[in-house]
Design an enzyme around this catalytic site. Structure first.
Site, short mmCIF file in Angstrom:
data_model
loop_
_atom_site.label_atom_id
_atom_site.label_comp_id
_atom_site.label_asym_id
_atom_site.label_seq_id
_atom_site.Cartn_x
_atom_site.Cartn_y
_atom_site.Cartn_z
CB ALA A 1 69.11 73.56 60.18
NE ARG A 2 68.25 70.13 54.51
CZ ARG A 2 68.87 71.12 54.08
NH1 ARG A 2 68.11 72.81 54.95
NH2 ARG A 2 68.62 71.61 52.95
CD GLU B 1 60.80 69.63 55.85
OE1 GLU B 1 61.17 69.60 54.44
OE2 GLU B 1 60.98 70.57 56.81
CG HIS C 1 62.14 73.27 54.13
ND1 HIS C 1 62.41 72.50 54.13
CD2 HIS C 1 62.97 74.25 53.39
CE1 HIS C 1 63.94 71.96 53.88
NE2 HIS C 1 63.84 73.06 53.61
#
Length: 345
Positions: A236-237, A266, A285
């Site tokens: 998700a995050r 990131e 990601h």
């Protein structure tokens, strides 16, 4: 056809923006692409643009307040944590996203991380390639069938994951406070509280947006509540998980392992502790990526811009209250909304 529209692309994660250019050309829009996407650059470009397409770069109030002509901010994706939606709404700007984007890809990726963790695939691969033929490395392995998968969130991706998990014999529990038990049960799962999900799940996978409510939803207390044999999956995050608390839990054996596609920072710093742990799998990601999903994303986001500039209603408006505001920048949509409201009263 030329309406002298200018569309700013803040950033993108694919090789070409030709699909967007072709679609935006339908309304005679010119495309400019930010070189760095840094805030100062976006602020300098904002006054000239009629629309903004953004992937990951922050589009904050300082940028939005300078975008005096902008009618729409379109997100390449589902999450909205990089856009100040409140500021956009205050300034009469429509915000859109692509809510059905990459459902198959992310649910597949979550399942892949789950299986890789449970079956120690990366550890075995690295061990064999280091000339070590040994089945008894890393954590103990347990049969997946009849284990419990806890899903946090019940959006498109969470729902799509349920039948994939059940095909492996997993029972599924869901934590989604705003979803009825009947709706969860209709998908073959059981609705439970967050605390019950923590204490009873053998694998937990996160599928909620990053908001003020979900930031650090998983921290040291949550890891202590989980089974020591449990795995955490996050596609998700990164900000939903306290990275320091996760690395401590993994090092102390509070949970067995983790499979994560997203991080708080990131790309991560070279001294990020998670990079040096054997019981965590990290992908960059990349859960959303497939040739099909990228094209679909580019086209859908660009079509939302074209729809607004053409006076049409886009498919996914995330701030619908803006449509009833007198300062709505898309004036033809304002007229349409007023007519619709009049016809229903």
């Amino acid at each position: 056809m030329s309406n002298n529209y200018t569309i700013l692309i803040t950033d993108y994660a694919w090789s070409s923006i030709e699909p967007e250019r072709q679609i935006l050309a339908e309304v005679g829009a010119n495309v400019i692409v930010a070189e760095s996407g840094d805030e100062d650059e976006l602020i300098s470009l904002a006054p000239t643009v009629d629309g903004i397409l953004t992937c990951w770069k922050p589009v904050r109030d300082c940028v939005i307040s300078e975008a005096s002509k902008c009618q729409i901010i379109a997100r390449y994706g589902i999450g909205l944590d990089n856009i100040d939606v409140a500021s956009a709404t205050e300034n009469g700007i429509i915000v859109t996203n692509v809510p059905a984007y990459c459902v198959d890809e992310v649910s597949d990726h979550a399942m892949a991380l789950l299986l890789a963790c449970a079956r120690k695939i990366p550890q075995y691969n690295a061990s064999v390639k280091s000339n070590n033929w040994d089945q008894n490395i890393g954590h103990q392995m347990y049969r997946l069938r009849e284990k419990t998968l806890g899903i946090v969130g019940f959006g498109h991706i969470g729902k799509a994951l349920i039948p994939k998990a059940m095909a492996f014999g997993l029972s599924v529990k869901v934590c989604s406070p705003r979803t009825s038990s009947d709706m969860v049960e209709d998908h073959g799962a059981e609705k439970v509280s967050f605390q019950e999900l923590l204490t009873t799940s053998d694998i937990i996978t996160i599928h909620v947006p990053l908001t003020s409510e979900t930031q650090y939803m998983f921290s040291k207390d949550e890891f202590k509540a989980m089974k020591s044999t449990a795995f955490l999956i996050n596609t998700a995050r990164g900000g939903i998980v306290d990275t320091l608390a996760l690395s401590t839990a993994l090092q102390n054996g509070e949970i067995a392992g983790a499979g994560i596609d997203v991080l708080e920072t990131e790309p991560p710093h070279k001294d990020e502790p998670l990079l040096h742990l054997d019981n965590v799998i990290i992908t960059p990601h990349a859960a959303f990526i497939s040739e099909e999903s990228i094209i679909e994303l580019q086209e859908t986001a660009a079509k939302s811009v074209v729809q607004v500039l053409s006076g049409e209603m886009p498919e996914s408006v995330v701030n619908p209250s803006v449509l009833e505001q007198p300062n709505l920048r898309a004036k033809s949509l304002l007229k349409e909304t007023i007519l619709n409201l009049s016809s229903t009263t």
